[in-house]
Design an enzyme around this catalytic site. Structure first.
Site, mmCIF file in Angstrom:
data_model
loop_
_atom_site.group_PDB
_atom_site.id
_atom_site.type_symbol
_atom_site.label_atom_id
_atom_site.label_comp_id
_atom_site.label_asym_id
_atom_site.label_seq_id
_atom_site.Cartn_x
_atom_site.Cartn_y
_atom_site.Cartn_z
ATOM 1 N N LYS A 164 7.813 1.596 -9.445
ATOM 2 C CA LYS A 164 8.525 0.747 -8.481
ATOM 3 C C LYS A 164 9.822 0.233 -9.096
ATOM 4 O O LYS A 164 10.858 0.146 -8.431
ATOM 5 C CB LYS A 164 7.641 -0.429 -8.034
ATOM 6 C CG LYS A 164 6.444 -0.062 -7.190
ATOM 7 C CD LYS A 164 6.776 0.587 -5.862
ATOM 8 C CE LYS A 164 7.370 -0.363 -4.861
ATOM 9 N NZ LYS A 164 7.520 0.281 -3.507
ATOM 10 N N TYR B 66 2.267 2.063 -12.089
ATOM 11 C CA TYR B 66 2.694 1.658 -10.744
ATOM 12 C C TYR B 66 3.950 0.799 -10.819
ATOM 13 O O TYR B 66 4.966 1.080 -10.163
ATOM 14 C CB TYR B 66 1.570 0.888 -10.038
ATOM 15 C CG TYR B 66 2.046 0.099 -8.831
ATOM 16 C CD1 TYR B 66 2.541 0.745 -7.693
ATOM 17 C CD2 TYR B 66 2.018 -1.303 -8.824
ATOM 18 C CE1 TYR B 66 2.994 0.020 -6.592
ATOM 19 C CE2 TYR B 66 2.473 -2.029 -7.732
ATOM 20 C CZ TYR B 66 2.955 -1.364 -6.619
ATOM 21 O OH TYR B 66 3.408 -2.079 -5.533
ATOM 22 N N THR C 52 7.945 -4.946 -5.304
ATOM 23 C CA THR C 52 6.854 -5.818 -5.747
ATOM 24 C C THR C 52 7.289 -6.756 -6.869
ATOM 25 O O THR C 52 8.239 -6.452 -7.600
ATOM 26 C CB THR C 52 5.686 -4.930 -6.250
ATOM 27 O OG1 THR C 52 4.755 -5.730 -6.972
ATOM 28 C CG2 THR C 52 6.172 -3.844 -7.205
ATOM 29 N N ASP C 53 6.560 -7.857 -7.025
ATOM 30 C CA ASP C 53 6.823 -8.770 -8.153
ATOM 31 C C ASP C 53 6.361 -8.153 -9.479
ATOM 32 O O ASP C 53 6.718 -8.653 -10.556
ATOM 33 C CB ASP C 53 6.140 -10.134 -7.925
ATOM 34 C CG ASP C 53 4.624 -10.060 -7.764
ATOM 35 O OD1 ASP C 53 4.050 -8.945 -7.783
ATOM 36 O OD2 ASP C 53 3.994 -11.129 -7.611
ATOM 37 N N GLU C 54 5.571 -7.064 -9.407
ATOM 38 C CA GLU C 54 5.003 -6.506 -10.645
ATOM 39 C C GLU C 54 6.082 -5.880 -11.544
ATOM 40 O O GLU C 54 5.843 -5.634 -12.721
ATOM 41 C CB GLU C 54 3.896 -5.498 -10.324
ATOM 42 C CG GLU C 54 2.823 -6.159 -9.480
ATOM 43 C CD GLU C 54 1.527 -5.392 -9.366
ATOM 44 O OE1 GLU C 54 1.216 -4.593 -10.258
ATOM 45 O OE2 GLU C 54 0.824 -5.609 -8.365
HETATM 46 P P1 NAD Z 1 -0.661 1.280 1.127
HETATM 47 O O1 NAD Z 1 -1.116 2.068 -0.066
HETATM 48 O O2 NAD Z 1 -1.665 0.546 1.961
HETATM 49 O O3 NAD Z 1 0.151 2.229 2.142
HETATM 50 C C1 NAD Z 1 1.082 3.170 1.694
HETATM 51 C C2 NAD Z 1 1.406 4.088 2.862
HETATM 52 O O4 NAD Z 1 2.396 5.034 2.424
HETATM 53 C C3 NAD Z 1 0.217 4.903 3.356
HETATM 54 O O5 NAD Z 1 0.163 4.893 4.756
HETATM 55 C C4 NAD Z 1 0.488 6.315 2.844
HETATM 56 O O6 NAD Z 1 -0.045 7.321 3.667
HETATM 57 C C5 NAD Z 1 2.009 6.335 2.847
HETATM 58 N N1 NAD Z 1 2.561 7.308 1.910
HETATM 59 C C6 NAD Z 1 2.202 7.509 0.598
HETATM 60 N N2 NAD Z 1 2.933 8.503 0.063
HETATM 61 C C7 NAD Z 1 3.788 8.925 1.033
HETATM 62 C C8 NAD Z 1 4.804 9.915 1.080
HETATM 63 N N3 NAD Z 1 5.081 10.685 0.020
HETATM 64 N N4 NAD Z 1 5.503 10.078 2.232
HETATM 65 C C9 NAD Z 1 5.212 9.301 3.322
HETATM 66 N N5 NAD Z 1 4.259 8.367 3.340
HETATM 67 C C10 NAD Z 1 3.558 8.183 2.211
HETATM 68 O O7 NAD Z 1 0.445 0.283 0.564
HETATM 69 P P2 NAD Z 1 0.835 -1.191 1.021
HETATM 70 O O8 NAD Z 1 -0.046 -2.153 0.339
HETATM 71 O O9 NAD Z 1 0.962 -1.208 2.495
HETATM 72 O O10 NAD Z 1 2.279 -1.316 0.357
HETATM 73 C C11 NAD Z 1 3.451 -0.945 1.080
HETATM 74 C C12 NAD Z 1 4.659 -1.185 0.193
HETATM 75 O O11 NAD Z 1 4.720 -2.556 -0.191
HETATM 76 C C13 NAD Z 1 4.645 -0.386 -1.118
HETATM 77 O O12 NAD Z 1 5.957 0.056 -1.379
HETATM 78 C C14 NAD Z 1 4.197 -1.399 -2.166
HETATM 79 O O13 NAD Z 1 4.732 -1.085 -3.429
HETATM 80 C C15 NAD Z 1 4.804 -2.668 -1.600
HETATM 81 N N6 NAD Z 1 4.109 -3.915 -1.968
HETATM 82 C C16 NAD Z 1 2.764 -4.050 -1.733
HETATM 83 C C17 NAD Z 1 2.127 -5.254 -2.032
HETATM 84 C C18 NAD Z 1 0.652 -5.459 -1.761
HETATM 85 O O14 NAD Z 1 0.110 -6.503 -2.129
HETATM 86 N N7 NAD Z 1 -0.033 -4.533 -1.109
HETATM 87 C C19 NAD Z 1 2.871 -6.308 -2.577
HETATM 88 C C20 NAD Z 1 4.244 -6.141 -2.793
HETATM 89 C C21 NAD Z 1 4.846 -4.929 -2.467
HETATM 90 P P1 TYD Z 2 -5.286 -5.677 -6.768
HETATM 91 O O1 TYD Z 2 -5.753 -6.079 -5.421
HETATM 92 O O2 TYD Z 2 -5.597 -4.298 -7.251
HETATM 93 O O3 TYD Z 2 -3.723 -5.980 -6.820
HETATM 94 P P2 TYD Z 2 -2.694 -5.967 -8.090
HETATM 95 O O4 TYD Z 2 -3.304 -5.233 -9.223
HETATM 96 O O5 TYD Z 2 -1.512 -5.258 -7.511
HETATM 97 O O6 TYD Z 2 -2.430 -7.422 -8.401
HETATM 98 O O7 TYD Z 2 -5.887 -6.691 -7.837
HETATM 99 C C1 TYD Z 2 -5.642 -8.073 -7.747
HETATM 100 C C2 TYD Z 2 -6.258 -8.701 -8.976
HETATM 101 O O8 TYD Z 2 -7.682 -8.574 -8.889
HETATM 102 C C3 TYD Z 2 -5.841 -8.036 -10.264
HETATM 103 O O9 TYD Z 2 -5.679 -9.025 -11.287
HETATM 104 C C4 TYD Z 2 -7.026 -7.140 -10.610
HETATM 105 C C5 TYD Z 2 -8.212 -7.877 -10.014
HETATM 106 N N1 TYD Z 2 -9.324 -7.030 -9.545
HETATM 107 C C6 TYD Z 2 -10.624 -7.293 -9.961
HETATM 108 O O10 TYD Z 2 -10.881 -8.253 -10.739
HETATM 109 N N2 TYD Z 2 -11.631 -6.482 -9.501
HETATM 110 C C7 TYD Z 2 -11.390 -5.427 -8.676
HETATM 111 O O11 TYD Z 2 -12.368 -4.705 -8.322
HETATM 112 C C8 TYD Z 2 -10.056 -5.188 -8.232
HETATM 113 C C9 TYD Z 2 -9.756 -4.048 -7.301
HETATM 114 C C10 TYD Z 2 -9.049 -6.017 -8.696
#
Ligand code: NAD
Ligand code: TYD
Length: 361
Positions: free
Chosen positions: A164, A160, A134-136
């Protein structure tokens, strides 16, 4: 160019992982996907309902931190690629309870790396381990700062992001120390189908439709870069096949927006596509609530490297991607109903009760 024939996808029942499994089965016709997912609150077989019967998809319920299980999967199935998505992924949950993030994101990634190192010893030349991050990890930006490049120092601010960042460092160390063929991607905020409604965009869509408040943290002027999930999946496939080993690639949508703008766009789309039965606009449901502790003010990604080296760029605009997303949630009410069970209600109560005086439960 690497050929991906037998791939282990971890976390492939979650939001991005499930989209990636759909994408890969459609785009790489001779590829078999072994999908390992623990099915935590965030993962569901419902996210895989279109591919669950495919002869090129095998689902295994299990933990990435179970090294014996992962080792067996790698050996028995002659897997030559890993795309590691499995993680605890929600910042607010990492604030409420960080332990699971340490276990899955750090220990889980370590065990997966160990299993790959041991299974692939002596034949590193044929394999690739892609770590999805992630960019975070880069921390927060001031309004006029340059967007994150791959050379920015890591400065994670939430549990989080810290977990990561730790996993990214482990992946780097396995490349330099053991020669494991790794590559890492650091992506901005994704949105699209199958996203669990604890994250901003699906939470707002669902709350709007159920007549609940739309809880914007603080002033809502925090900025994120938004990428439609299918564009992320194409980027990951590109890096798997052609990314430089031991390297990292930033992936972003060139689409910075303040949270309040995103919420207003969602309201505008819903006003057009599913007007409120009682009249008025969904905008009226927006409320500002207590901010997230340690809330990063701005993320922005410079995706020049993946563009120049690998020719990837996002296809969707925010307008086109958000419209598709809102339509998907409107068209998939059964999915929405299934996801909003007891565990979901517990989370909403925990995260929002104090913030909204109980109005969100
Ligand atoms: P998500 O929370 O929707 O899905 C995570 C999945 O991992 C779930 O299906 C869960 O059951 C599985 N999981 C959790 N713990 C596990 C374990 N111990 N063993 C096996 N499976 C397990 O997450 P997402 O949004 O799909 O993110 C996927 C990846 O992308 C993550 O690594 C996250 O850090 C990264 N990422 C997400 C975003 C975003 O905006 N969602 C952005 C950048 C990077
Ligand atoms: P989120 O979807 O949780 O992603 P991330 O924290 O990984 O960026 O949140 C996106 C942005 O929206 C973040 O700045 C927090 C804000 N946010 C709200 O303002 N209200 C909410 O209920 C949630 C879940 C997030």
């Amino acid at each position: 160019m690497r050929t991906i024939r037998r791939i282990l996808v971890t976390g492939g029942a979650g939001f991005i992982g499930a989209n990636f499994v759909h994408h890969l089965l459609a785009s790489a016709k001779d590829c078999h996907v072994f999908n390992l997912d623990l099915l935590t609150y965030a993962g569901s077989r419902n996210n895989l309902r279109d591919v669950i019967d495919s002869p090129r998809h095998t689902f295994i319920q299990g933990d990435v931190a179970d090294q014996d299980l992962v080792s067996r999967l790698l050996r028995d199935n002659e897997i030559n690629a890993i795309a590691h998505f499995a993680a605890e992924s929600h910042v607010d949950r990492s604030i409420a309870g960080p332990e699971a993030f340490i276990q899955t994101n750090i220990v889980g990634t370590f065990r997966l790396l160990e299993a790959a190192r041991l299974a692939w010893q002596g034949k590193f030349g044929e394999n690739v381990f892609l770590h999805v991050s992630t960019d975070e990890v880069y921390g927060t930006l001031a309004p006029d700062d340059e967007a994150f490049t791959e050379t920015n120092a890591y400065a994670p601010n939430s549990p989080y992001a810290a977990s990561k960042a730790a996993s990214d460092h482990l992946v780097r160390a396995y490349f330099h120390t053991y020669g494991l063929r790794t590559v890492t991607t650091n992506c901005s905020n994704n949105y699209g189908p199958y996203q669990y409604p604890e994250k901003l965009i699906p939470l707002m869509i669902i709350n709007a439709l159920t007549g609940k408040p739309l809880p914007v943290y603080g002033d809502g002027l925090q900025v994120r870069d938004w990428l439609y999930v299918t564009d992320h999946c194409r980027a990951i496939e590109t890096v798997l096949k052609r990314g430089r080993l031991g390297d990292t690639y930033n992936i972003g949508g060139l689409c910075e927006r303040a949270n309040i703008e995103i919420v207003q766009m969602v309201c505008g789309l819903l006003d057009e596509l599913r007007p409120r039965s009682e009249g008025g606009s969904y905008y009226e449901q927006i409320v500002h609530v207590e901010d997230r502790p340690g809330h990063d003010r701005r993320y922005a990604i410079d995706p020049a490297k993946i563009g120049t080296e690998l020719g990837w760029r996002p296809f969707e605009t925010l307008q086109s991607g958000l419209r598709k997303t809102v339509l998907w949630y409107l068209d998939n009410q059964d999915w929405v109903n299934a996801v909003m069970g007891e565990k979901y209600r517990e989370w909403i109560a925990l995260n929002y009760a104090a913030r909204t005086g109980g109005e969100l439960e």
